[in-house]
Design a protein around this motif. Structure first.
Motif, short mmCIF file in Angstrom:
data_model
loop_
_atom_site.label_atom_id
_atom_site.label_comp_id
_atom_site.label_asym_id
_atom_site.label_seq_id
_atom_site.Cartn_x
_atom_site.Cartn_y
_atom_site.Cartn_z
N GLN A 146 1.24 -1.29 -0.18
CA GLN A 146 -0.21 0.04 0.16
C GLN A 146 0.99 1.09 -0.06
O GLN A 146 0.19 2.01 -0.74
CB GLN A 146 -0.61 0.00 1.19
N GLU A 147 1.99 1.58 1.09
CA GLU A 147 3.47 2.61 0.41
C GLU A 147 3.15 2.44 -0.36
O GLU A 147 3.20 3.77 -1.25
CB GLU A 147 4.13 2.08 2.00
N CYS A 148 3.92 1.43 -1.41
CA CYS A 148 4.40 1.58 -2.12
C CYS A 148 3.89 2.51 -3.66
O CYS A 148 4.17 3.08 -4.39
CB CYS A 148 5.22 0.23 -2.49
N ARG A 149 2.40 2.06 -3.45
CA ARG A 149 1.92 2.56 -4.35
C ARG A 149 1.22 3.41 -4.27
O ARG A 149 1.35 4.87 -4.58
CB ARG A 149 0.70 1.93 -4.41
N LYS A 150 1.37 4.31 -2.42
CA LYS A 150 0.87 5.80 -2.23
C LYS A 150 2.53 6.32 -3.07
O LYS A 150 2.16 8.02 -3.61
CB LYS A 150 0.69 5.71 -0.91
N LYS A 151 3.30 5.83 -3.12
CA LYS A 151 4.65 6.85 -3.28
C LYS A 151 5.13 6.72 -4.95
O LYS A 151 5.56 6.86 -5.30
CB LYS A 151 6.24 5.63 -2.73
N GLY A 152 4.10 5.85 -5.44
CA GLY A 152 4.40 5.08 -6.92
C GLY A 152 6.25 4.86 -7.59
O GLY A 152 6.49 4.56 -8.31
#
Length: 557
Positions: A146-152
């Motif tokens: 989820q955090e990787c997706r948020k940060k692209g």
């Protein structure tokens, strides 16, 4: 012409053409290995991989984790953010040791693990931060993705295939267990102790499980399958380095070991392909030794692995940054895959200083110049980038005597994907005494007595405009060298000794640097250097006591 005459003419023509062309010669083993890779795949586009072992979040003191503070998901998010913000391309999360799921598992649901730990060890989840979080229906892998997706940022899961940490506790009943056995001891492992590679329960190369047993491999495939199905990941890394033991080598052949591992990777490739969104390739990476010597015992065949769908090879020095490796040979074995040189936070271990635990020893920290030199050499030898492992462990952790501690040098990351910038930097090539894990021929440490000499080979790549000023060759021994006399040559050129034994580039980390009395140094003229393997011969002419050489470096401008 009748149809019979026409038919005979065609048959005779085909036979003549066949007889006129000699059959192709069968390829030898080396060329077969290097050409078995399918050429049509697109290369992985990443240049700087960042591995997050998760446990650093609570074992290290950091801006987002204060001493004694319990784990919460925001700490994991912060550890992901700092590496992305520093400039790394892809994030690799290691969710524990690979025995107990830190994700939503149907193969080994966490409530089942809680019951097992209570029955077998009389422990409750409160004995470990991560266990308490997972018992409360947490999802560490989910938070990471989820955090990787948020940060692209691209998200990889890195699964340890045969981690030996903590398995020594499986048959013991001490009054108090360390909390981390919550993620090292699973029901599957404890109920199959007869499947271990060797008889010594305290040796992590023996107390791991034997991969010639199908159920052992299938357990990992089940874990990989459920992660691939549930999470929006970009890739998967299989970590062969934790730990480098998979077979009873005396009871298996090279062919058997390679077949087992190649088929396992073929199965993983199939899982990733079958679970990927339409039109998306999920990258398959393997973390393997950077030297070829251990590959046979581990069942690793680089060409075959590339041929069944491995996209990325992460060449690891185990716990250390080691600039010298077989990376050029491995590059030739898999010419169409992405290959990375792994770099770690330390170049050399020191003596044990604390009691108990795994992080109870001193260690020499990797400097920015050593990172830049290793990365420059990797690009010069045709690699696609670098990876960072244990980067967070500059921070306070383990035995306090292992300090002084520092914040990690995050500023180096932005430069590691810029070969042109790296090619303009001063260079610091090193050889260091490290643990013999996995078993690999080492050039250091060697013990000298009067009259003895040894050769040290270092692959070196010149900077953009070549070596203009030359530099210094230094050696460091464990003890003071007193009045002993030494001499050195480089590529056959005698070197002039210098009293300048100082550390280069204002090193910010004093641990294990040694004193001037432990060093000797020589001036290196630029014309003595060459692009490729440079051979130094260091001789001890005289001296009363044996001297153990533990560090050698070239300081070049």
């Amino acid at each position: 012409m009748s149809w019979i005459t026409l038919l005979l003419t065609l048959i005779l023509g085909v036979c003549s053409a066949t007889l006129a062309s000699p059959p192709p010669a069968p390829p030898d083993a080396a060329s077969a290995a290097s050409t078995s890779e399918a050429p049509a795949r697109r290369k992985a586009p990443f240049h700087v991989l960042y591995s997050n072992d998760t446990t650093n979040v609570v074992t290290c003191i950091s801006p987002f984790h204060h001493k004694g503070e319990k784990f919460n998901p925001e700490m994991l998010r912060a550890s992901v953010d700092e590496s992305i913000d520093a400039g790394s391309d892809a994030q690799l999360l290691q969710p524990g040791t690979g025995w107990v799921p830190w994700w939503n598992s149907q193969t080994y649901p966490y409530p089942e693990h809680i019951r097992f730990m209570k029955e077998r060890f009389d422990l409750a989840p409160s004995d470990d931060d991560f266990a308490a979080y997972m018992a409360a229906k947490g999802d560490i892998v989910g938070i990471f993705v989820q955090e990787c997706r948020k940060k692209g940022a691209p998200a990889f899961i890195s699964l340890r295939l045969n981690d030996g940490h903590g398995l020594e506790y499986a048959q013991l009943t001490p009054k108090k267990f360390p909390g981390f056995i919550w993620h090292t001891l699973s029901r599957f492992y404890v109920e199959h102790l007869d499947w271990r590679v060797g008889p010594d329960p305290n040796d992590w190369y023996q107390h791991v499980l034997d991969w010639s047993i199908p159920d052992v491999r299938n357990r990992k495939l089940d874990f990989i399958r459920e992660i691939a199905k549930q999470y929006d990941i970009d890739g998967f890394e299989l970590d062969f380095m934790r730990h480098c033991s998979f077979f009873k080598v005396a009871e298996t052949t090279t062919e058997q070991r390679r077949e087992i591992m190649t088929n396992f990777l073929r199965d993983v490739r199939r899982i990733l392909d079958n679970t990927a969104p339409a039109g998306k390739r999920r990258w398959l990476c393997v973390r393997i030794p950077e030297h070829l010597a251990p590959h046979d015992a581990m069942g690793i065949d680089v060409g075959s692995m590339a041929g069944v769908g491995v996209d990325m090879f992460n060449l690891s020095g185990y716990y250390f940054l080691q600039q010298q490796s077989d990376m050029a040979k491995i590059r030739a074995m898999a010419p169409n895959t992405a290959i990375y040189l792994e770099m770690c936070h330390t170049t050399k271990p020191g003596p044990i200083v604390g009691t108990g635990g795994y992080d109870n020893f001193t260690f020499r920290r990797t400097t920015p110049a050593q990172y830049y030199t290793a990365a420059h050499l990797a690009y010069a030898r045709g690699l696609d980038g670098v990876s960072l492992f244990n980067f967070a462990y500059y921070r306070e952790h383990g035995a306090k005597e292992a300090g002084p501690f520092n914040e990690p040098p995050f500023e180096v990351i932005k430069h590691l994907n810029d070969p042109a910038w790296l090619a303009k930097q001063p260079q610091h090539y090193i050889l260091a005494h490290v643990w013999d894990d996995p078993p690999t021929p080492r050039q250091i440490a060697r013990t000298y007595t009067a009259g003895s000499s040894y050769r040290y080979d270092l692959d070196m790549a010149p900077p953009e405009e070549g070596w203009k000023k030359g530099g210094r060759l230094r050696i460091q021994c464990e003890t003071n060298l007193g009045d002993s006399k030494w001499e050195a040559t480089l590529n056959g050129v005698p070197l002039k000794e210098t009293n300048d034994r100082s550390e280069p580039y204002s090193p910010p980390y004093p641990a294990l640097l040694g004193t001037p009395e432990q060093h000797r140094a020589w001036v290196v003229p630029p014309q003595a250097l060459k692009n490729g393997v440079n051979s130094a011969v260091v001789k001890m002419d005289s001296g009363e006591s044996p001297a153990k050489l533990v560090f050698l470096d070239y300081i070049l401008d």
